[in-house]
Design a protein around this motif. Sequence first.
Motif, short mmCIF file in Angstrom:
data_model
loop_
_atom_site.label_atom_id
_atom_site.label_comp_id
_atom_site.label_asym_id
_atom_site.label_seq_id
_atom_site.Cartn_x
_atom_site.Cartn_y
_atom_site.Cartn_z
N LEU A 40 0.84 -1.20 0.00
CA LEU A 40 0.00 0.00 0.00
C LEU A 40 0.88 1.25 0.00
N TYR A 41 0.71 2.07 -1.02
CA TYR A 41 1.36 3.38 -1.07
C TYR A 41 0.30 4.40 -0.64
N TYR A 42 0.60 5.17 0.40
CA TYR A 42 -0.42 6.07 0.95
C TYR A 42 0.23 7.31 1.55
N MET A 166 12.84 8.95 5.31
CA MET A 166 11.75 9.44 4.47
C MET A 166 12.15 9.41 3.00
N HIS A 167 13.42 9.70 2.73
CA HIS A 167 13.93 9.65 1.36
C HIS A 167 13.80 8.24 0.79
N GLN A 168 14.00 7.22 1.62
CA GLN A 168 13.85 5.84 1.15
C GLN A 168 12.39 5.56 0.78
N MET A 169 11.46 6.13 1.53
CA MET A 169 10.04 5.99 1.18
C MET A 169 9.76 6.67 -0.17
N ALA A 170 10.42 7.81 -0.38
CA ALA A 170 10.25 8.53 -1.64
C ALA A 170 10.76 7.71 -2.81
N LYS A 175 9.66 4.57 -7.63
CA LYS A 175 9.89 3.35 -8.41
C LYS A 175 8.59 2.69 -8.81
N ALA A 176 7.56 2.82 -7.94
CA ALA A 176 6.25 2.21 -8.23
C ALA A 176 5.45 3.00 -9.26
N LYS A 177 5.87 4.24 -9.52
CA LYS A 177 5.21 5.09 -10.52
C LYS A 177 3.70 5.23 -10.23
#
Length: 228
Positions: A40-42, A166-170, A175-177
Amino acid sequence: MMACRGIAALLVCVVGVTAADLCVDCQEDTTTAEPVDLVLYYESMCPYCRTFITTQLYPTFTALPSRVLNVTIVPYGNARERQRNGTWEFACQHGSVECLGNLIATCALNYTSYTPSDYMPFINCMETSTVHGHELTALHKCAAANNMSEADLLTCLKNEDSGVLMHQMALTTEKAKINFVPWIVVNGQHTTSIQNSVYRGLMSFVCKTYSGPKPTACKDVTDAPVIG
């Protein structure tokens, strides 16, 4: 004469119970079926994300064993980042309070070593409890409710390394576009049909998709229509 070896066999012989009566998910440790993998990207203040987490994702996550459903969450969404003088700065769709909420979630993931069974109760609590502008109040409540160190989480928020987290989450989100949030990926795939079906009926979708022995929680689940 039938020989009864072991407690389970003795119960079958004497009481008449069956093996199925002795175990809810007897094949849990022996199945080779892969769990349904959901990512889940949220973002923390997105109302649709909040609805999905609290009414679909968390109830389904708690109802199903980990052999059936594996969950990963990525708290970033439609945020943007830039690096200034070696420090990462973020701008979020719903303002600075959302950036704080995203960071709290990211710190919780790091605190729990990215273990879903440890971080999901906290994330659900945050999404249920947070009032816009009062993220730290929700943090206080949810850390206490889930036996997490509020002091450690606050230290993470203030630490310069939090920007790296947070940068890793970015990077993962980019990457998931993704095109919107919540953005739902199942077994490495995102389609309109998967997105809509999962958003409206995750339990039914997982029970139908999982190829191994169905757990007890799936027995009374009706098939949700595939939408999209």
